[in-house]
Design a protein around this motif. Structure first.
Motif, PDB file in Angstrom:
ATOM      1  N   ASP A 137     -11.908  -4.141  -3.423  1.00 30.12           N
ATOM      2  CA  ASP A 137     -13.258  -3.812  -3.882  1.00 30.12           C
ATOM      3  C   ASP A 137     -14.128  -5.042  -4.085  1.00 30.12           C
ATOM      4  O   ASP A 137     -15.140  -5.002  -4.792  1.00 30.12           O
ATOM      5  CB  ASP A 137     -13.203  -2.965  -5.150  1.00 30.12           C
ATOM      6  N   TYR A 138     -13.720  -6.138  -3.511  1.00 27.18           N
ATOM      7  CA  TYR A 138     -14.496  -7.378  -3.633  1.00 27.18           C
ATOM      8  C   TYR A 138     -14.290  -8.169  -2.360  1.00 27.18           C
ATOM      9  O   TYR A 138     -13.143  -8.402  -1.944  1.00 27.18           O
ATOM     10  CB  TYR A 138     -14.030  -8.170  -4.850  1.00 27.18           C
TER      11      TYR A 138
ATOM     12  N   LEU B 223     -17.858 -20.798  -2.431  1.00 26.93           N
ATOM     13  CA  LEU B 223     -18.343 -19.429  -2.317  1.00 26.93           C
ATOM     14  C   LEU B 223     -19.771 -19.418  -1.781  1.00 26.93           C
ATOM     15  O   LEU B 223     -20.647 -20.101  -2.287  1.00 26.93           O
ATOM     16  CB  LEU B 223     -18.296 -18.743  -3.683  1.00 26.93           C
TER      17      LEU B 223
ATOM     18  N   ARG C  90     -19.675  -6.040  -3.033  1.00 24.68           N
ATOM     19  CA  ARG C  90     -18.799  -4.974  -3.486  1.00 24.68           C
ATOM     20  C   ARG C  90     -19.095  -3.736  -2.655  1.00 24.68           C
ATOM     21  O   ARG C  90     -20.194  -3.597  -2.132  1.00 24.68           O
ATOM     22  CB  ARG C  90     -19.018  -4.707  -4.974  1.00 24.68           C
TER      23      ARG C  90
ATOM     24  N   THR D 280     -10.517  -6.016  -7.931  1.00 24.76           N
ATOM     25  CA  THR D 280     -11.057  -6.583  -9.167  1.00 24.76           C
ATOM     26  C   THR D 280      -9.966  -6.859 -10.178  1.00 24.76           C
ATOM     27  O   THR D 280      -9.987  -7.848 -10.902  1.00 24.76           O
ATOM     28  CB  THR D 280     -12.099  -5.626  -9.773  1.00 24.76           C
ATOM     29  N   SER D 281      -8.963  -5.969 -10.218  1.00 27.65           N
ATOM     30  CA  SER D 281      -7.899  -6.090 -11.214  1.00 27.65           C
ATOM     31  C   SER D 281      -6.863  -7.145 -10.854  1.00 27.65           C
ATOM     32  O   SER D 281      -5.994  -7.469 -11.652  1.00 27.65           O
ATOM     33  CB  SER D 281      -7.188  -4.740 -11.375  1.00 27.65           C
ATOM     34  N   ASN D 282      -6.974  -7.702  -9.653  1.00 30.49           N
ATOM     35  CA  ASN D 282      -5.967  -8.646  -9.161  1.00 30.49           C
ATOM     36  C   ASN D 282      -6.610  -9.991  -8.914  1.00 30.49           C
ATOM     37  O   ASN D 282      -7.714 -10.074  -8.387  1.00 30.49           O
ATOM     38  CB  ASN D 282      -5.344  -8.102  -7.882  1.00 30.49           C
ATOM     39  N   TYR D 283      -5.894 -11.047  -9.266  1.00 30.16           N
ATOM     40  CA  TYR D 283      -6.462 -12.387  -9.123  1.00 30.16           C
ATOM     41  C   TYR D 283      -6.400 -12.905  -7.695  1.00 30.16           C
ATOM     42  O   TYR D 283      -7.086 -13.837  -7.330  1.00 30.16           O
ATOM     43  CB  TYR D 283      -5.688 -13.359 -10.012  1.00 30.16           C
ATOM     44  N   GLN D 284      -5.531 -12.316  -6.879  1.00 29.96           N
ATOM     45  CA  GLN D 284      -5.234 -12.956  -5.600  1.00 29.96           C
ATOM     46  C   GLN D 284      -6.207 -12.530  -4.506  1.00 29.96           C
ATOM     47  O   GLN D 284      -6.365 -11.341  -4.215  1.00 29.96           O
ATOM     48  CB  GLN D 284      -3.806 -12.652  -5.170  1.00 29.96           C
ATOM     49  N   LEU D 285      -6.847 -13.512  -3.883  1.00 28.06           N
ATOM     50  CA  LEU D 285      -7.673 -13.285  -2.713  1.00 28.06           C
ATOM     51  C   LEU D 285      -6.788 -13.250  -1.472  1.00 28.06           C
ATOM     52  O   LEU D 285      -5.901 -14.083  -1.320  1.00 28.06           O
ATOM     53  CB  LEU D 285      -8.708 -14.399  -2.551  1.00 28.06           C
TER      54      LEU D 285
ATOM     55  N   TRP E  82      -6.990 -13.933   2.360  1.00 27.90           N
ATOM     56  CA  TRP E  82      -7.936 -14.704   3.170  1.00 27.90           C
ATOM     57  C   TRP E  82      -7.834 -14.355   4.653  1.00 27.90           C
ATOM     58  O   TRP E  82      -6.737 -14.133   5.173  1.00 27.90           O
ATOM     59  CB  TRP E  82      -7.666 -16.200   3.002  1.00 27.90           C
ATOM     60  N   GLY E  83      -8.982 -14.365   5.330  1.00 28.68           N
ATOM     61  CA  GLY E  83      -8.986 -14.358   6.777  1.00 28.68           C
ATOM     62  C   GLY E  83      -8.592 -15.739   7.297  1.00 28.68           C
ATOM     63  O   GLY E  83      -8.506 -16.688   6.523  1.00 28.68           O
TER      64      GLY E  83
END
Lengths: 115, 112
Positions: free
Chosen positions: B31-32, B46, B51, B95-100, B102-103
């Protein structure tokens, strides 16, 4: 204001030596991330620290890699018995807290070359 | 399920043209969706994020288009300038998770 600071900016060492990489996050940021970026590649997650919680070490590629974060601030990433495949740029990022869409602020990385 | 697929790997655009980079994801819980810009010798920064409750977000010359049904999002750079030459990464997270997640990155070169 001060951003994320990493040192050294470049490190050249011989295969088999141990290396320590340092990250100074932005003051007040409780979340800290380490990534590895090989030449021309994307970001590989290594480890995540959040406050006093146990770190997420799920991305560490082998037991030669370890990291610690002292006092919830400075972090060091240690690579023991370095191998040539460890050559990469090691990036550190911090954010005010983990999750909640907090942007990650990156340092400029340490470029590690193993001879 | 956790992958974010980014294309193209590299892109050359004439100055003044439109640069378009695409990303696709599989996990509907994401969701982000941020985009990061990285210049040589620097860490990623960034650029813009979206969203899924909106289909488009614009900041200056940079626009994210989001297609929730297709599970795709893209970065458009209008009036591309040589100073936009950099590597661009898309990412996704919950949103609830810290981990991005990545492409793989797109190396963009704007020719003067």
């Amino acid at each position: 204001g001060a951003g994320v600071s990493q040192s050294p900016s470049n490190k050249v060492t011989e295969k088999g030596k141990d290396v320590e990489l340092r990250c100074d996050p932005i003051s007040g940021h409780t979340a800290l991330y380490w990534y590895r970026q090989s030449l021309g590649q994307g970001l590989e997650f290594l480890i995540y620290f959040q406050g006093n919680s146990a770190p997420d070490k799920s991305g560490l590629p082998s037991d030669r890699f370890s990291a610690e974060r002292t006092g919830g601030s400075v972090s060091t990433l240690t690579i023991q018995r370095t191998q040539q495949e460890d050559s990469a740029v090691y990036l550190c990022a911090s954010s005010p807290r983990g999750g909640d869409n907090q942007p990650q602020h990156f340092g400029d990385g340490t470029r590690l070359s193993i001879l | 399920q956790q992958q974010v697929k980014q294309s193209p790997q590299s892109l050359i655009v004439q100055k003044g043209g439109i640069s378009i980079i695409n990303c696709a994801y599989e996990n509907t819980a994401f969701d982000y969706f941020p985009w990061y810009q990285q210049f040589p010798g620097k860490g990623p920064a960034l650029l813009i994020a979206i969203r899924p409750d909106v289909s488009e977000k614009k900041e200056g010359r940079f626009t994210i288009s989001f297609n929730k049904s297709a599970k795709q999002f893209s970065l458009h750079i209008m009036d591309s300038q040589p100073g936009d030459s950099a590597t661009y990464f898309c990412a996704a997270s919950r949103t609830s998770n810290y981990q991005l997640i990545w492409g793989a990155g797109t190396k963009l070169i704007i020719k003067p």
